[in-house]
Scaffold this motif. Structure first.
Motif, short mmCIF file in Angstrom:
data_model
loop_
_atom_site.label_atom_id
_atom_site.label_comp_id
_atom_site.label_asym_id
_atom_site.label_seq_id
_atom_site.Cartn_x
_atom_site.Cartn_y
_atom_site.Cartn_z
N GLU A 39 43.92 48.64 40.83
CA GLU A 39 43.18 48.23 39.66
C GLU A 39 43.70 46.78 39.21
N LEU A 40 45.29 47.64 38.40
CA LEU A 40 45.79 46.65 37.54
C LEU A 40 45.93 44.75 38.42
N VAL A 41 46.74 45.29 39.97
CA VAL A 41 47.15 44.72 40.63
C VAL A 41 45.87 43.59 41.04
N CYS A 42 44.82 43.79 41.52
CA CYS A 42 43.55 43.80 41.44
C CYS A 42 42.76 42.04 40.59
N GLU A 43 43.01 43.46 39.60
CA GLU A 43 42.48 42.50 38.63
C GLU A 43 43.07 40.79 37.99
N ASN A 44 44.97 41.71 38.18
CA ASN A 44 45.64 40.47 37.77
C ASN A 44 45.59 39.15 39.13
N ILE A 45 45.31 39.21 39.87
CA ILE A 45 45.54 38.92 41.25
C ILE A 45 44.17 38.02 40.75
N ARG A 46 43.22 38.39 40.91
CA ARG A 46 41.95 37.59 40.62
C ARG A 46 41.40 36.97 39.72
N GLN A 47 41.92 37.42 37.96
CA GLN A 47 42.22 36.30 37.16
C GLN A 47 42.70 35.20 37.44
N ALA A 48 44.39 35.44 38.41
CA ALA A 48 44.39 34.21 38.42
C ALA A 48 44.59 33.06 39.85
N ILE A 49 43.75 33.71 40.35
CA ILE A 49 42.64 32.37 41.76
C ILE A 49 41.52 32.12 40.46
N ILE A 50 40.72 32.81 39.53
CA ILE A 50 39.97 32.35 38.52
C ILE A 50 39.96 31.25 38.19
#
Length: 230
Positions: A18-29
């Motif tokens: 979940e931490l990894v997902c949040e990190n990548i998602r935020q980088a896309i946003i």
């Protein structure tokens, strides 16, 4: 791949995936990764200091959320939201927000109503300061409170998933000339209807708000499209 991710801090109660997902998602946003850019599992894992397994799991989730596209034998790419995507998302969002507004009109508490009015005051202050980041932040909290007041967690989860898919271009609608004033009026109408526990009026207010947001976003996007030569 030109993006650079922050290393994952393993001091959170959340699962690593979940931490990894949040990190990548935020980088896309945030635009760290551009639409159409390829995401390499090995490089992402190295940058975050994790193994490839949580990265692979995160990418699968991001694909379901619409943030990335996985193409067989070619790899994973940051999704580029099209006009068709926007139309489809709003078609669903409008129906779900109408439902949420109606349920909120039936189930909201006095404390939640007070919080909604507080958010309206905050948004007005941030408009006066021309602080778009804060406007978007409080507007998000405003809608979260409405969804919470619906007392339907599945509905809230589905709406938030759809809303996240629009995060990268949402600011274009809100920053469009005159749109913030319209948004404030629409928010007030919605809160007044919910406070009166008027289900039909709340549903109508929610419909008008989302339809206007969609129309404004479409106008903004069309103005940025390359013009055909005569």
């Amino acid at each position: 791949m030109s993006g650079h991710l922050q290393p994952i801090k393993l001091d959170s109660y959340k699962p690593l995936r979940e931490l990894v997902c949040e990190n990548i998602r935020q980088a896309i946003i945030d635009g760290t990764f551009s639409p159409g850019e390829r995401l390499m599992e090995i490089q992402l894992a190295d940058e975050m200091g994790v193994s490839r397994t949580p990265v692979r799991e995160a990418i699968r989730k991001l694909e379901l959320e619409g943030f990335v596209v996985m193409i067989p034998r070619r790899g994973t790419y940051v999704a580029d939201i099209s006009i068709k995507d926007i139309t489809e998302i709003y078609e669903i969002r409008i129906s779900l927000d109408i439902l949420a507004a109606g349920l909120a009109a039936e189930r909201i508490t006095d404390e939640e109503l007070e919080q909604l009015n507080g958010y309206l005051i905050e948004i007005g202050q941030h408009i006066a300061n021309n602080d778009m980041d804060k406007i978007v932040e409080v507007d998000t909290a405003f809608h979260d409170m409405l969804y919470t007041a619906s007392r339907n967690e599945r509905l809230r989860s589905i709406i938030n998933n759809l809303r996240e898919q629009m995060t990268t271009i949402r600011g274009r609608s809100m920053s469009y000339p005159g749109r913030l004033v319209e948004t404030m009026d629409e928010h007030r109408n919605l809160v007044e209807a919910i406070a009166a526990h008027d289900v039909e009026r709340a549903q109508y207010a929610a419909r008008i708000h989302l339809e206007n947001a969609e129309h404004t976003l479409m106008r903004s996007l069309s103005e940025h499209l390359p013009q055909k030569k005569a």
